[in-house]
Design a protein around this motif. Structure first.
Motif, mmCIF file in Angstrom:
data_model
loop_
_atom_site.group_PDB
_atom_site.id
_atom_site.type_symbol
_atom_site.label_atom_id
_atom_site.label_comp_id
_atom_site.label_asym_id
_atom_site.label_seq_id
_atom_site.Cartn_x
_atom_site.Cartn_y
_atom_site.Cartn_z
ATOM 1 N N ARG A 6 -0.971 -15.064 8.398
ATOM 2 C CA ARG A 6 -0.793 -15.988 7.442
ATOM 3 C C ARG A 6 -1.124 -15.237 6.267
ATOM 4 O O ARG A 6 -1.958 -14.303 6.193
ATOM 5 N N PRO A 7 -0.329 -15.534 5.144
ATOM 6 C CA PRO A 7 -0.850 -14.789 3.809
ATOM 7 C C PRO A 7 -2.202 -14.681 3.483
ATOM 8 O O PRO A 7 -2.555 -13.667 2.924
ATOM 9 N N THR A 8 -3.207 -15.484 3.717
ATOM 10 C CA THR A 8 -4.481 -15.812 3.501
ATOM 11 C C THR A 8 -5.356 -14.564 4.334
ATOM 12 O O THR A 8 -6.251 -14.308 3.899
ATOM 13 N N MET A 9 -4.825 -14.326 5.312
ATOM 14 C CA MET A 9 -5.471 -13.075 6.216
ATOM 15 C C MET A 9 -5.498 -11.696 5.631
ATOM 16 O O MET A 9 -6.355 -10.975 5.670
ATOM 17 N N LEU A 10 -4.568 -11.685 4.455
ATOM 18 C CA LEU A 10 -4.462 -10.394 3.685
ATOM 19 C C LEU A 10 -5.708 -10.055 2.886
ATOM 20 O O LEU A 10 -6.208 -8.989 2.782
ATOM 21 N N SER A 11 -6.332 -11.237 2.392
ATOM 22 C CA SER A 11 -7.632 -11.063 1.402
ATOM 23 C C SER A 11 -8.747 -11.378 2.448
ATOM 24 O O SER A 11 -10.004 -11.095 1.733
ATOM 25 N N ARG A 12 -8.457 -12.219 3.509
ATOM 26 C CA ARG A 12 -9.531 -12.804 4.161
ATOM 27 C C ARG A 12 -9.541 -12.320 5.733
ATOM 28 O O ARG A 12 -9.145 -13.077 6.463
ATOM 29 N N PRO A 13 -9.668 -11.235 6.050
ATOM 30 C CA PRO A 13 -9.300 -10.543 7.336
ATOM 31 C C PRO A 13 -10.145 -11.367 8.540
ATOM 32 O O PRO A 13 -9.948 -11.189 9.559
ATOM 33 N N GLY A 14 -11.104 -11.946 8.160
ATOM 34 C CA GLY A 14 -12.187 -12.733 8.985
ATOM 35 C C GLY A 14 -11.177 -13.709 9.729
ATOM 36 O O GLY A 14 -11.640 -14.093 10.772
ATOM 37 N N GLU A 15 -10.383 -14.261 9.002
ATOM 38 C CA GLU A 15 -9.380 -15.146 9.766
ATOM 39 C C GLU A 15 -8.681 -14.584 11.088
ATOM 40 O O GLU A 15 -8.221 -14.928 11.900
ATOM 41 N N ILE A 16 -8.239 -13.241 10.815
ATOM 42 C CA ILE A 16 -7.825 -12.562 12.068
ATOM 43 C C ILE A 16 -8.587 -12.364 13.447
ATOM 44 O O ILE A 16 -8.406 -12.610 14.467
ATOM 45 N N LEU A 17 -9.994 -11.978 12.637
ATOM 46 C CA LEU A 17 -11.077 -12.014 13.999
ATOM 47 C C LEU A 17 -10.948 -13.390 14.752
ATOM 48 O O LEU A 17 -11.283 -13.444 15.897
ATOM 49 N N GLU A 18 -11.201 -14.514 13.912
ATOM 50 C CA GLU A 18 -11.236 -15.836 14.125
ATOM 51 C C GLU A 18 -10.220 -16.043 15.295
ATOM 52 O O GLU A 18 -10.537 -16.917 16.315
ATOM 53 N N TRP A 19 -9.058 -15.821 15.096
ATOM 54 C CA TRP A 19 -7.936 -15.963 15.760
ATOM 55 C C TRP A 19 -8.180 -15.211 17.173
ATOM 56 O O TRP A 19 -7.815 -15.778 18.195
ATOM 57 N N ILE A 20 -8.486 -14.028 17.100
ATOM 58 C CA ILE A 20 -8.667 -13.296 18.335
ATOM 59 C C ILE A 20 -9.659 -13.809 19.159
ATOM 60 O O ILE A 20 -9.854 -14.059 20.376
ATOM 61 N N ASN A 21 -10.609 -14.294 18.475
ATOM 62 C CA ASN A 21 -12.046 -14.713 19.241
ATOM 63 C C ASN A 21 -11.411 -16.264 20.029
ATOM 64 O O ASN A 21 -11.838 -16.314 21.178
ATOM 65 N N ARG A 22 -10.736 -16.861 19.252
ATOM 66 C CA ARG A 22 -10.058 -18.095 20.131
ATOM 67 C C ARG A 22 -9.106 -17.776 21.017
ATOM 68 O O ARG A 22 -9.251 -18.442 22.136
ATOM 69 N N GLU A 23 -8.320 -16.519 21.034
ATOM 70 C CA GLU A 23 -7.498 -16.465 21.961
ATOM 71 C C GLU A 23 -8.309 -15.840 23.304
ATOM 72 O O GLU A 23 -8.189 -16.185 24.419
ATOM 73 N N LEU A 24 -9.405 -14.907 23.116
ATOM 74 C CA LEU A 24 -10.237 -14.402 24.372
ATOM 75 C C LEU A 24 -10.916 -15.625 24.857
ATOM 76 O O LEU A 24 -10.958 -15.607 26.105
ATOM 77 N N LEU A 25 -11.486 -16.732 24.160
ATOM 78 C CA LEU A 25 -11.962 -17.792 24.737
ATOM 79 C C LEU A 25 -11.003 -18.778 25.600
ATOM 80 O O LEU A 25 -11.374 -19.005 26.785
ATOM 81 N N GLU A 26 -9.945 -18.706 25.089
ATOM 82 C CA GLU A 26 -9.226 -19.496 25.888
ATOM 83 C C GLU A 26 -8.484 -18.717 27.262
ATOM 84 O O GLU A 26 -8.346 -19.487 28.145
ATOM 85 N N GLN A 27 -8.645 -17.470 27.178
ATOM 86 C CA GLN A 27 -8.323 -16.948 28.345
ATOM 87 C C GLN A 27 -9.375 -16.848 29.440
ATOM 88 O O GLN A 27 -9.192 -16.578 30.764
ATOM 89 N N ASN A 28 -10.565 -17.409 28.898
ATOM 90 C CA ASN A 28 -11.782 -17.405 29.803
ATOM 91 C C ASN A 28 -12.063 -16.332 30.828
ATOM 92 O O ASN A 28 -12.141 -16.463 31.985
#
Length: 368
Positions: free
Chosen positions: A216-238
């Motif tokens: 998402r364009p907001t990720m370019l200035s707020r890369p924390g959103e990328i980490l939040e996305w990865i975090n959700r993905e890892l939690l879903e993988q259990n």
């Protein structure tokens, strides 16, 4: 050869020991189970002859590599023979036996166990060879997932080095353009070691590919959103793994890096001129918590500046130093950030070093 005769009846034990000695077989007696267990644990006799089924069963369960023989004055029935076989006993003797029969039964038992040991060693060697071959193949695949090294993106030069503690690594790096103006660079340290941690790096590489398409364009200035996305993905993988990561989105036109840290230590090091300092940041590791928030540190980069990232495995290469000494060592090495070889030499890691954890270094440098 050495045998142990375990019998609460000391007179019977001594008698059997004397018969064995007469045959040239060294034998000692043990009048209680505790003593027999101690001898098996520390002296590792070649055989134990027990006159009690309970003793024989316990010794066979605790010492699989030692033949345990049950010796009784009564001939065993079918039920006892079946129980002995299931308990892992090597043989059942009916006493008394002639010298010739004792010698034959002892030799037969040794031969069976020697053959079984040879076969087990052969199977183990084949298993190890297969495992090493699979790990080499996995290592080849994992190395193929890494980005070009070194790599230039506009005026930025990126290089890295990963030294695994095992054949497969739980450390991973990646860097790639995300737009014409921006690129992403990160260093990830998966908890644990070996194949299970290496598997998570495959997930991270897959995420890199998805990020290029789905950012998402907001990720370019707020890369924390990328980490939040990865975090959700890892939690879903259990999966029972978490990831420490430093990630930066670099604007090549503004020469600006937005850096976020997800529980990664040591933090990124900024090198300007002859000075080097840590960029202190807070953040939770990925894959552990539902609620996470990552505040970026925005760095305006000048020509000749570098960002250097180490994994914590580098710290473990110096077990006798304090944390302050290790941090000073990293800062001094980062000043040699013109090349990975320079950093490694400054760390004293130019030769092979046995370490308990993977070691990684990544250098991002804005060329003059």
């Amino acid at each position: 050869m050495s045998l142990v005769v375990a019998d609460a009846n000391e007179k019977a034990a001594v008698s059997l020991c004397e018969q064995l000695e007469h045959l040239g077989i060294e034998a000692i007696s043990a009048s209680d189970l505790k003593l027999a267990q101690s001898i098996c644990a520390h002296a590792e006799p070649q055989m134990v002859v027990c006159c009690s089924y309970d003793w024989a069963e316990q010794l066979a369960g605790a010492h699989r590599r030692i033949p345990i023989v049950l010796a009784r004055p009564e001939a065993p029935d079918a039920q006892l023979l079946t129980q002995a076989l299931r308990s892992g006993l090597a043989d059942v003797w009916t006493l008394p036996m002639t010298d010739e029969l004792v010698r034959q039964r002892v030799n037969d038992t040794f031969e069976r166990y020697a053959s079984a040991a040879t076969q087990a060693e052969r199977r183990l060697s084949q298993y190890v060879a297969d495992l090493q071959r699979d790990q080499r193949a996995g290592r080849y695949i994992q190395m193929g997932m890494l980005p070009p090294n070194p790599m230039a993106i506009d005026r930025y030069r990126i290089q890295h080095r990963i030294v695994p503690s095992l054949m497969l690594s739980g450390d991973f790096v990646d860097y790639f353009r995300i737009t014409d103006r921006h690129f992403v660079v990160y260093v990830a340290d998966v908890s644990g070691h070996g194949a299970s941690s290496a598997f998570v790096t495959v997930l991270l590489k897959n995420f890199s590919r998805r990020l290029r398409r789905e950012y998402r364009p907001t990720m370019l200035s707020r890369p924390g959103e990328i980490l939040e996305w990865i975090n959700r993905e890892l939690l879903e993988q259990n999966i029972d793994k978490h990831v420490a990561m430093i990630l930066a989105v670099v604007d090549v036109q503004a020469d600006r890096a937005a850096v976020v840290n997800a529980g990664h230590f040591p933090p990124v090091i900024r090198v300007r001129g002859s000075g080097a300092q840590f960029v202190e940041q807070k953040g939770k590791p990925l894959g552990l918590f539902d609620a996470v928030d990552y505040e970026p540190e925005v760095l305006d980069l000048g020509s000749g500046e570098s960002l250097v990232i180490f994994s914590d495995g580098v710290l473990e290469a110096y077990p006798d130093e304090s944390l302050a000494q290790k941090e000073t060592r990293l800062l001094e090495a980062a000043r040699a950030a013109g090349s990975i070889d320079g950093v490694w030499n400054a760390l004293g890691l130019d030769a092979e070093v046995d370490v308990p954890d993977d070691m990684t270094c990544l250098i991002l440098r804005l060329e003059s």
